[in-house]
Design a protein around this motif. Structure first.
Motif, PDB file in Angstrom:
ATOM      1  N   GLN A   1     -10.212  -0.139  -0.388  1.00 56.06           N
ATOM      2  CA  GLN A   1      -9.037  -0.277  -1.256  1.00 56.06           C
ATOM      3  C   GLN A   1      -8.533  -1.716  -1.260  1.00 56.06           C
ATOM      4  O   GLN A   1      -8.193  -2.273  -2.313  1.00 56.06           O
ATOM      5  CB  GLN A   1      -7.912   0.645  -0.776  1.00 56.06           C
ATOM      6  CG  GLN A   1      -8.080   2.109  -1.089  1.00 56.06           C
ATOM      7  CD  GLN A   1      -6.848   2.889  -0.670  1.00 56.06           C
ATOM      8  OE1 GLN A   1      -6.529   2.968   0.519  1.00 56.06           O
ATOM      9  NE2 GLN A   1      -6.147   3.453  -1.639  1.00 56.06           N
TER      10      GLN A   1
ATOM     11  N   GLY B   1     -10.154   1.361  -7.428  1.00 61.88           N
ATOM     12  CA  GLY B   1      -9.751   1.748  -6.078  1.00 61.88           C
ATOM     13  C   GLY B   1     -10.207   3.152  -5.719  1.00 61.88           C
ATOM     14  O   GLY B   1     -11.165   3.695  -6.277  1.00 61.88           O
TER      15      GLY B   1
ATOM     16  N   HIS C   1       0.877  -1.179   0.000  1.00 58.61           N
ATOM     17  CA  HIS C   1       0.000   0.000   0.000  1.00 58.61           C
ATOM     18  C   HIS C   1       0.912   1.226   0.000  1.00 58.61           C
ATOM     19  O   HIS C   1       1.781   1.355   0.855  1.00 58.61           O
ATOM     20  CB  HIS C   1      -0.896   0.003   1.240  1.00 58.61           C
ATOM     21  CG  HIS C   1      -1.995   1.025   1.200  1.00 58.61           C
ATOM     22  ND1 HIS C   1      -1.752   2.386   1.130  1.00 58.61           N
ATOM     23  CD2 HIS C   1      -3.354   0.885   1.220  1.00 58.61           C
ATOM     24  CE1 HIS C   1      -2.909   3.034   1.111  1.00 58.61           C
ATOM     25  NE2 HIS C   1      -3.895   2.147   1.169  1.00 58.61           N
TER      26      HIS C   1
ATOM     27  N   MET D   1     -14.769   5.853  -5.669  1.00 59.17           N
ATOM     28  CA  MET D   1     -14.331   4.473  -5.459  1.00 59.17           C
ATOM     29  C   MET D   1     -14.754   3.687  -6.692  1.00 59.17           C
ATOM     30  O   MET D   1     -15.861   3.880  -7.209  1.00 59.17           O
ATOM     31  CB  MET D   1     -14.971   3.870  -4.215  1.00 59.17           C
ATOM     32  CG  MET D   1     -14.384   4.346  -2.899  1.00 59.17           C
ATOM     33  SD  MET D   1     -12.616   3.945  -2.656  1.00 59.17           S
ATOM     34  CE  MET D   1     -12.611   2.174  -2.910  1.00 59.17           C
TER      35      MET D   1
END
Length: 646
Positions: free
Chosen positions: A301, A258, A79, A203
């Motif tokens: 995510q 994402g 990440h 998103m």
């Protein structure tokens, strides 16, 4: 399924991602520079890998070291957080090529939006209005904004109001962008003076893109956001809907996946908006959207990265959320560093969605940590979620006023001042509002009565400390004399002296009843009102000038003791240019013997990824240059001397 996640970042955002991972049962890996080794995010990770060095270019911007850290730690996913390499397509590809899961959008989407010139072309093709500047601007095109193509957070941005400054500002923006992002590409666009910065959280999964409402980020200094809130106040339903639709079209056009944010400049006078850029990552201000939506965006995510579908009927919990960025900086926005003695922020939760209205604190630091000069100056994000905007403002102000922050100067008092300003309360702020208004450098204690209470309490705490430290006559009251000739005097910089007596029954101060004193507490009564204060001293050296922080209800003061005698060695020559902060000298613009005018650049320092110019205070001649490029300097160090013309 992700089993062990490496966060290629530091501080608050690393802790934020770790918090979601803990709830999901995912192991975590931290990477850290030498300067960050003792910070909370390293201790909270299940595993940690050292990146030798301190400068971002040697640590958090090293793709090879991050991939190797993932391999050595057994991580199966990465990440990127925000900043550093979070919008670097080469890093995303390197993660994927190493067989790891990339928790972010496709590299092609990052590339498309990472080049902000190309991003504008894509936005225009999608029917989103954009701003554009001519190739050869003239006076009629002013003001202009120089922006870093790979930038963010205000770095690599310069406002140009005269054409003769354009080349110099482009050069400065390139240098700053190169240092912060490893890419010195910049472009120029028209600068809208009185616009609002409104953004849309999106998103996206394989089924499509969903907009999760707006955020207002108009309160900025030096193009860096200071206050953010959701939803954006004062927008018409039609404008908000149009922004969300434009954000969805843009994200769908590049095959986005994402979390991402599409930023717009809103012109409130004409009720129109223009595309600014798309951030292909999680934003610093994402928590305000989480609070009003009731959705963990980091968890979302991770779900997308694992190939799972998102709920497209996104919940809307409602209410209003406001976030402030608590920075280590002074009243003129100069970054600060040092030892954070006390860092106590009242909160109902941290890194979570809150089960009811309250205060959330996402912090990268805790009491005892060191704030270095190598990275961003943000200490924490403090946010409030309440049924109404007015309630959220009041709740957030209360939390900030009760905070105890000692050892490093912060913008806490300015945040309280901003939140109480009628312009902010009315929701009428613009991107230029903060820098066009006088920001009070005063603290909540700066009303005459509360300031005096803090000074008296501080003086008595120092006296109590002296009494505890002495090795003889320990049973005698502090400063007690058989024959009293005059009161004791304690002086703090910028304040009137405090005169007090030490008696058998304790301390006596005119106009105040002293109910109790220790080196860390003072309980005073004035005009029938009792005030309880707490103190914290920074120096343990007996007899040395001390620095004291005094806190109480609506009272916060930093007091510096004035020594009885001054060491001549502490004096500096007239015309000395002192380092405003610890940092690195990146440029020396003049030589000894050079004549300069008032305001001419003498040196350039870099601290916390920002460049700061040190200018001549008056016309004269440079008689000394005491540093060279690359030198590390301490705050207050004499960098150069400019002798004033006769």
């Amino acid at each position: 399924m992700i089993s062990r996640l490496l966060v290629a970042n530091r501080g608050e955002i690393a802790r934020r991602v770790f918090a979601s991972c803990r709830r999901l049962g995912i192991e975590t890996v931290a990477v850290h520079s030498d300067a960050d080794a003792g910070l909370p995010f390293v201790a909270e990770a299940d595993h940690a890998v050292r990146l030798p060095g301190n400068a971002p270019a040697d640590t958090y911007l090293r793709i090879d070291l991050l991939i190797e850290a993932a391999r050595r730690s057994g991580a199966d996913a990465v990440h990127p957080g925000y900043g550093f390499l979070s919008e670097n397509a080469d890093f995303a590809r390197a993660v994927i090529d190493a067989g790891l899961t990339w928790v972010g959008p496709p590299p092609e989407a990052i590339e498309a939006m990472g080049d902000k010139v190309r991003a504008k072309e894509i936005a225009a093709a999608a029917g989103v209005p954009v701003l554009s500047a001519p190739d050869r601007p003239t006076e009629t095109d002013l003001p202009l904004l120089v922006k870093a193509s790979a930038g963010g957070g205000g770095r690599g941005m310069r406002v140009v109001r005269t054409l003769d400054r354009l080349d110099a500002e482009i050069e400065a923006a390139r240098a700053e962008a190169k240092s912060a992002f490893g890419d010195g590409t910049v472009f120029v666009e028209p600068y809208v003076e009185a616009g609002r910065h409104v953004e849309v959280q999106v998103m996206a999964d394989a089924a499509g893109v969903v907009a999760m409402g707006t955020r207002d980020c108009s309160v900025q200094r030096r193009h860096q956001k200071v206050v953010e809130e959701a939803p954006a106040p004062g927008l018409s339903p039609q404008t908000e809907a149009a922004m969300c639709e434009a954000a969805e079209r843009l994200a769908e056009g590049i095959g986005y996946r994402g979390a991402g944010t599409v930023e717009f400049l809103h012109d409130p006078g004409a009720d129109r908006f223009f595309f600014l850029e798309m951030n292909t990552r999680l934003q610093v201000e994402h928590p305000v959207t989480e609070l009003v939506r009731g959705m963990d965006l980091v968890e979302a995510q991770l779900a997308v990265a694992e190939g799972r579908a998102l709920p497209h009927d996104v919940p809307h919990r409602g209410g209003h959320a406001i976030e402030v960025r608590l920075y280590a900086e002074d009243a003129t926005y100069v970054p600060q560093s040092g030892h954070l003695l006390t860092f106590d922020l009242p909160a109902d939760g941290g890194f979570d969605l809150l089960g009811r209205s309250g205060v959330r604190v996402d912090s990268g630091f805790s009491s005892g940590d060191e704030v270095s000069t190598f990275y961003d100056a943000m200490l924490a994000k403090v946010m409030a979620w309440a049924p109404t905007r007015e309630q959220a403002i009041r709740m957030l102000v209360g939390a900030l006023e009760r905070a105890r922050i000692h050892g490093v100067t912060t913008n806490r008092d300015q945040l309280v001042d901003i939140l109480g300003d009628p312009v902010f309360v009315a929701g009428e702020m613009t991107t230029t509002w903060l820098e066009s208004r006088p920001i009070s450098a005063e603290s909540p204690s700066d009303s005459q009565a509360s300031a005096r209470t803090a000074v008296i309490a501080g003086a008595l705490m120092l006296a109590a400390d002296d009494a505890e430290r002495r090795t003889v006559q320990q049973g005698i009251p502090a400063a007690w004399r058989n024959v009293v000739s005059q009161p004791q005097r304690t002086i703090f910089e910028g304040h009137e002296p405090v005169e007090w007596w030490g008696t058998r029954d304790g301390f006596v101060v005119d106009g105040v009843t002293v109910l109790g004193v220790s080196p860390t507490h003072a309980r005073l009564e004035s005009d029938g009102v009792t005030t309880e204060t707490r103190g914290h001293m920074s120096s343990d050296a007996p007899g040395s000038p001390r620095e004291l922080w005094v806190d109480g209800p609506l009272l916060s003061a930093r007091l510096r003791e004035v020594p009885r005698f001054t060491d001549p060695a502490d004096a500096v020559a007239s015309g000395s240019l002192l380092a405003p902060m610890p940092g690195t000298v990146v440029k020396v613009a003049v030589e000894a013997g050079t004549p300069v005018a008032a305001g001419d650049v003498v040196l350039v320092l870099e601290a916390m990824k920002m460049q700061h110019t040190v200018t001549a205070p008056h016309a004269g001649t440079v008689t000394e240059i005491n540093v060279e490029p690359g030198a590390q300097v301490a705050s207050g160090e004499v960098l150069a001397v400019v002798e004033e013309d006769a």
